[in-house]
Scaffold this active site. Structure first.
Site, PDB file in Angstrom:
ATOM      1  N   CYS A 155     -14.536   2.533  -3.953  1.00 36.53           N
ATOM      2  CA  CYS A 155     -14.905   1.274  -4.587  1.00 36.53           C
ATOM      3  C   CYS A 155     -15.545   0.342  -3.559  1.00 36.53           C
ATOM      4  CB  CYS A 155     -13.679   0.624  -5.198  1.00 36.53           C
ATOM      5  SG  CYS A 155     -12.435   0.149  -3.971  1.00 36.53           S
ATOM      6  N   GLU A 165      -0.127  -3.361   0.563  1.00 32.12           N
ATOM      7  CA  GLU A 165      -0.683  -4.496  -0.173  1.00 32.12           C
ATOM      8  C   GLU A 165       0.419  -5.431  -0.647  1.00 32.12           C
ATOM      9  OE1 GLU A 165      -2.799  -5.506  -4.414  1.00 32.12           O
ATOM     10  OE2 GLU A 165      -3.325  -3.579  -3.490  1.00 32.12           O
ATOM     11  N   THR A 170      -3.034  -4.770  -7.034  1.00 31.33           N
ATOM     12  CA  THR A 170      -4.351  -4.498  -7.634  1.00 31.33           C
ATOM     13  C   THR A 170      -4.531  -3.060  -8.088  1.00 31.33           C
ATOM     14  OG1 THR A 170      -5.380  -3.978  -5.507  1.00 31.33           O
ATOM     15  CG2 THR A 170      -5.423  -6.283  -6.216  1.00 31.33           C
ATOM     16  N   CYS A 187      -7.635  -4.412 -10.168  1.00 31.17           N
ATOM     17  CA  CYS A 187      -9.062  -4.528  -9.859  1.00 31.17           C
ATOM     18  C   CYS A 187      -9.909  -3.696 -10.807  1.00 31.17           C
ATOM     19  CB  CYS A 187      -9.325  -4.157  -8.401  1.00 31.17           C
ATOM     20  SG  CYS A 187      -9.468  -2.397  -8.083  1.00 31.17           S
ATOM     21  N   SER A 238      -1.780   6.994  -1.605  1.00 34.88           N
ATOM     22  CA  SER A 238      -2.743   6.138  -2.299  1.00 34.88           C
ATOM     23  C   SER A 238      -2.191   5.761  -3.663  1.00 34.88           C
ATOM     24  CB  SER A 238      -4.085   6.869  -2.460  1.00 34.88           C
ATOM     25  OG  SER A 238      -4.909   6.202  -3.398  1.00 34.88           O
ATOM     26  N   SER A 239      -1.908   4.480  -3.864  1.00 29.57           N
ATOM     27  CA  SER A 239      -1.340   4.028  -5.128  1.00 29.57           C
ATOM     28  C   SER A 239      -2.278   4.322  -6.287  1.00 29.57           C
ATOM     29  CB  SER A 239      -1.044   2.525  -5.059  1.00 29.57           C
ATOM     30  OG  SER A 239      -0.614   2.041  -6.312  1.00 29.57           O
TER      31      SER A 239
END
Length: 321
Positions: A17, A131, A170, A200, A228-229
């Site tokens: 992204c 995060e 996010t 996001c 990685s969420s």
């Protein structure tokens, strides 16, 4: 012998992204300007391929600032950092470059604003994720309550007539986050949320693409990292929307061909920190065994680009041998 036919339904959007691309570019530009080593607190993004490539260029990844020597730049990862980390870097006189994703920074500002207004604040997210730690660290310790499960909402010790503010990580599952928000709203009718949802656009788009593909394939593979969420949420979304065999893989070397034996339709996507190169590598590996037909399933166009922060002009002395 003729190869077996395989239809690959390829999700779009997929992969890196704008926030991830921005963070990677910041490290690359810092290496160009200052030379190696450039230190990075935590993985710049959650993808081993990306991290290993940057490491080969001279980036040094560390867990905490006490591992960063004086006289070298340090970059904060795309996941963001607490105010205490930023303050420690300033106290030591380190040149800190902030690669926090602008959409994560937006959540930071929301939490600060609600706290300043005197509202109780809750954060929907996963404990221990960088995060989440960074977001919790924008206000004094204990000022924000973390919610992970529906029962966490029920356990909140707040008057139900209170105005309660919420924010979210996010990279959550859109559906699960919505369920928690609905539960909060039912319990706290004066609930205050963000003007625009915190999950996001890239996370949402990738989940929507998986929802479109999942019921139509016999198996689906998500390219991404175990930490990685957003990648793990894609696996969960695929399973919840009808795919009988949804799994996370790191890339072509991780393809489980024994499990894929006999299938004729395969879904493929990549988490928001996985580069397109890994997707093409998986397709090449599949083509080595099957006659592959690729059908791209596109649910949205992404045009978002985030501006890069200016890098300071200051030059750094070469690191000692």
């Amino acid at each position: 012998m003729d190869k077996t036919a395989l239809t690959v339904r390829l999700a779009a959007p997929r992969g890196s992204c704008a926030g991830v691309e921005r963070a990677i570019t910041i490290v690359e530009q810092a290496l160009e300007r200052y030379g190696a080593p450039v230190y990075v607190r935590h993985e710049i993004v959650h993808n081993a391929f990306v991290v290993d490539r940057l490491r080969s260029l001279g980036a040094v990844f560390v867990d905490e600032l006490d591992q960063v020597p004086d006289g070298v730049p340090v970059i904060f990862s795309a996941h963001g950092v607490s105010k205490s980390v930023a303050a420690e870097a300033e106290r030591r006189g380190l040149l800190a470059v902030d690669a926090t994703c602008p959409l994560v920074a937006k959540v930071h500002r929301e939490v600060e604003r609600h706290h300043r207004a005197g509202l109780p604040v809750v954060l929907i997210g996963h404990a221990g994720h960088p995060e989440v730690e960074g977001t919790l660290g924008q206000v004094p310790e204990g000022a924000v309550r973390l919610l992970e499960r529906p029962e966490d909402v029920d356990a909140l010790n707040l008057p139900t007539d209170s105005a309660v503010a919420y924010a979210t990580q996010t990279t959550l599952s859109v559906d699960e986050a919505r369920g928690l928000v609905d539960r909060l709203s039912a319990r706290f009718p004066r609930l205050v949320g963000p003007a625009k949802e915190d999950i996001c656009y890239a996370t949402s788009n990738r989940q929507q693409a998986v929802k479109a593909i999942a019921p139509t394939v016999e198996a689906l593979r998500v390219i991404g990292a175990a930490n990685s969420s957003n990648s793990n949420r894609l696996v969960e979304v695929a399973a919840a929307h009808g795919c009988p065999d949804a799994r996370l893989i790191t890339g072509a070397d991780d393809l489980d061909f024994d499990r894929l034996d006999g299938i004729r339709t395969l879904g493929l996507t990549a988490g928001a920190s996985a580069p397109e190169l890994l997707v093409q590598g998986v397709l090449d590996a599949l083509r080595s065994r099957y006659t592959v037909t690729v059908e791209e399933v596109r649910v949205a166009e992404e045009t978002t680009i985030f501006r890069l922060p200016p890098l300071p002009e200051r030059e750094f002395p070469a690191a000692a041998d």
